[in-house]
Write a protein that holds these residues in place. Structure first.
Motif, mmCIF file in Angstrom:
data_model
loop_
_atom_site.group_PDB
_atom_site.id
_atom_site.type_symbol
_atom_site.label_atom_id
_atom_site.label_comp_id
_atom_site.label_asym_id
_atom_site.label_seq_id
_atom_site.Cartn_x
_atom_site.Cartn_y
_atom_site.Cartn_z
ATOM 1 N N GLU A 172 0.324 -1.374 -0.028
ATOM 2 C CA GLU A 172 0.226 0.355 -0.099
ATOM 3 C C GLU A 172 0.878 0.972 -0.320
ATOM 4 N N ALA A 173 0.352 2.404 -0.338
ATOM 5 C CA ALA A 173 1.457 3.251 -1.316
ATOM 6 C C ALA A 173 0.543 4.356 -1.322
ATOM 7 N N LYS A 174 0.810 5.460 -0.629
ATOM 8 C CA LYS A 174 0.492 6.560 -0.840
ATOM 9 C C LYS A 174 0.440 8.015 -2.162
ATOM 10 N N ALA A 175 -0.310 7.888 -2.920
ATOM 11 C CA ALA A 175 -0.487 8.620 -4.702
ATOM 12 C C ALA A 175 -0.872 10.279 -4.169
ATOM 13 N N THR A 176 -0.523 10.705 -4.556
ATOM 14 C CA THR A 176 -1.222 12.536 -4.671
ATOM 15 C C THR A 176 -2.216 12.087 -5.905
ATOM 16 N N GLU A 177 -3.273 13.115 -6.257
ATOM 17 C CA GLU A 177 -4.284 13.357 -7.354
ATOM 18 C C GLU A 177 -3.058 13.207 -8.912
ATOM 19 N N GLU A 178 -2.207 14.304 -8.654
ATOM 20 C CA GLU A 178 -1.314 13.824 -10.072
ATOM 21 C C GLU A 178 -0.987 12.683 -10.995
ATOM 22 N N ALA A 228 -1.469 15.299 3.376
ATOM 23 C CA ALA A 228 -1.764 14.205 3.754
ATOM 24 C C ALA A 228 -3.168 13.706 3.397
ATOM 25 N N HIS A 229 -4.424 15.117 3.122
ATOM 26 C CA HIS A 229 -5.561 14.096 3.027
ATOM 27 C C HIS A 229 -6.173 14.055 1.593
ATOM 28 N N GLU A 230 -4.901 15.447 0.686
ATOM 29 C CA GLU A 230 -4.675 14.622 -0.978
ATOM 30 C C GLU A 230 -4.331 13.323 -1.604
ATOM 31 N N ARG A 231 -3.887 12.711 -0.537
ATOM 32 C CA ARG A 231 -3.064 11.405 -1.069
ATOM 33 C C ARG A 231 -4.340 10.346 -1.072
ATOM 34 N N LEU A 232 -4.408 9.014 -2.026
ATOM 35 C CA LEU A 232 -4.947 8.499 -1.312
ATOM 36 C C LEU A 232 -3.963 7.338 -1.436
ATOM 37 N N THR A 233 -4.729 6.228 -0.903
ATOM 38 C CA THR A 233 -3.478 5.074 -1.136
ATOM 39 C C THR A 233 -3.522 3.956 -2.216
ATOM 40 N N VAL A 234 -2.716 3.813 -2.492
ATOM 41 C CA VAL A 234 -3.036 2.727 -3.970
ATOM 42 C C VAL A 234 -2.405 0.970 -3.260
ATOM 43 N N VAL A 235 -3.847 0.184 -4.222
ATOM 44 C CA VAL A 235 -2.769 -1.041 -3.811
ATOM 45 C C VAL A 235 -2.172 -1.750 -4.707
ATOM 46 N N LEU A 236 -1.435 -2.285 -4.718
ATOM 47 C CA LEU A 236 -0.534 -3.460 -5.065
ATOM 48 C C LEU A 236 -0.910 -5.120 -4.854
ATOM 49 N N VAL A 237 -0.954 -6.035 -5.472
ATOM 50 C CA VAL A 237 -1.068 -6.736 -5.909
ATOM 51 C C VAL A 237 0.279 -7.495 -6.487
#
Length: 275
Positions: A172-178, A228-237
């Motif tokens: 799980e990694a944080k990613a910006t909307e950009e 921190a709020h603008e970042r979303l969690t990306v899930v990599l399997v």
């Protein structure tokens, strides 16, 4: 009377009458050609050197451009944390832990005994005396944590042993909307970091949606809180071929993930999947 005999020596000693060497133009021509050829050598060397430098510069420029394009094709996600869904195991009633039969990071099979708990006496069944409950693993997995040690008191349903399925780990990694604008579900990724002898493959599975009220609508936030709020969690399997390598790792470790934006073209944009 003595006679004087005059001898004409003008033919022998006069420079005007001495035989002149035969003139030829051939040596002079060859010498001129040699000088011309020698004069062209530095120019030729300069030309070849210049051509070589131009070729090297062009090759170097092509490499730089190619490398920059390759780097631009990847979105780097720092602090990709290895995570697993927790599976708590507790007793049906309150009691005291009398035995712990496993250790942290131990692999266990389904039905394997994990701990024993002496349950508190039930006043309604006082004649039966104290009962001991044996906790067993509900499924194959790995023990991540001993929540209550021997001698500790556990409430009904409170976790005593926490497990996780080591075959279902994810990053799980944080990613910006950009960054999310360049990502698509199903994109291929490579993960590097501690404990990995080589990069492991992974797939962008989903993006976790924001849950709860938007804090931006409530109290004012600091710049750090806004980021921190603008970042979303990306899930990599992890890929099928790398599940075993990942299953040997400990959840909580941090890695670096690079997502290849050249893959999964036309798939659902990750920014839209977050809700």
């Amino acid at each position: 009377m003595t006679s004087v005999v005059e001898h004409d020596t003008s033919d022998q000693f006069s420079p005007a009458t001495s035989p002149a060497p035969e003139a030829t133009s051939e040596p002079a021509g060859r010498d001129g050609d040699g000088r011309a050829a020698r004069s062209r050598v530095p120019a030729l060397r300069t030309f070849l050197a210049t051509a070589a430098l131009v070729a090297c510069a062009a090759a170097g420029g092509t490499y730089v451009v190619t490398q920059r394009l390759a780097d631009a094709a990847f979105v780097s996600l720092e602090d990709a944390v290895l995570t697993a869904d927790a599976l708590p195991v507790g007793s049906t009633g309150a009691g005291v832990v009398t035995e712990v039969l496993v250790t942290e990071q131990a692999r266990v099979a389904a039905g394997q005994e994990l701990a024993r708990v002496r349950l508190a006496e039930d006043p309604a069944q006082a004649t039966r005396g104290p009962r001991t409950e044996t906790l067993k693993a509900p499924m194959p997995g790995t023990v991540s944590r001993i929540d209550i040690a021997v001698g500790g008191v556990a409430g009904a349903g409170e976790p005593i042993i926490t497990m996780y399925d080591h075959t279902e780990l994810s990053f799980e990694a944080k990613a910006t909307e950009e960054q999310l604008r360049d990502l698509r579900l199903g994109m291929a990724a490579r993960v590097t970091g501690p404990g990995l002898g080589r990069p492991v493959s992974a797939t962008l599975d989903h993006v976790k949606p924001r849950v709860g009220a938007d804090p931006l609508l409530d109290a004012p936030l600091t710049e750090e809180q806004k980021v921190a709020h603008e970042r979303l969690t990306v899930v990599l399997v992890p890929g099928t071929g790398d599940v075993d390598a990942v299953s040997a790792l400990v959840p909580g470790l941090r890695y670096t993930a690079e997502v290849d934006t050249r893959t999964a073209v036309g798939r659902i944009p990750a920014v839209n999947s977050a809700g």
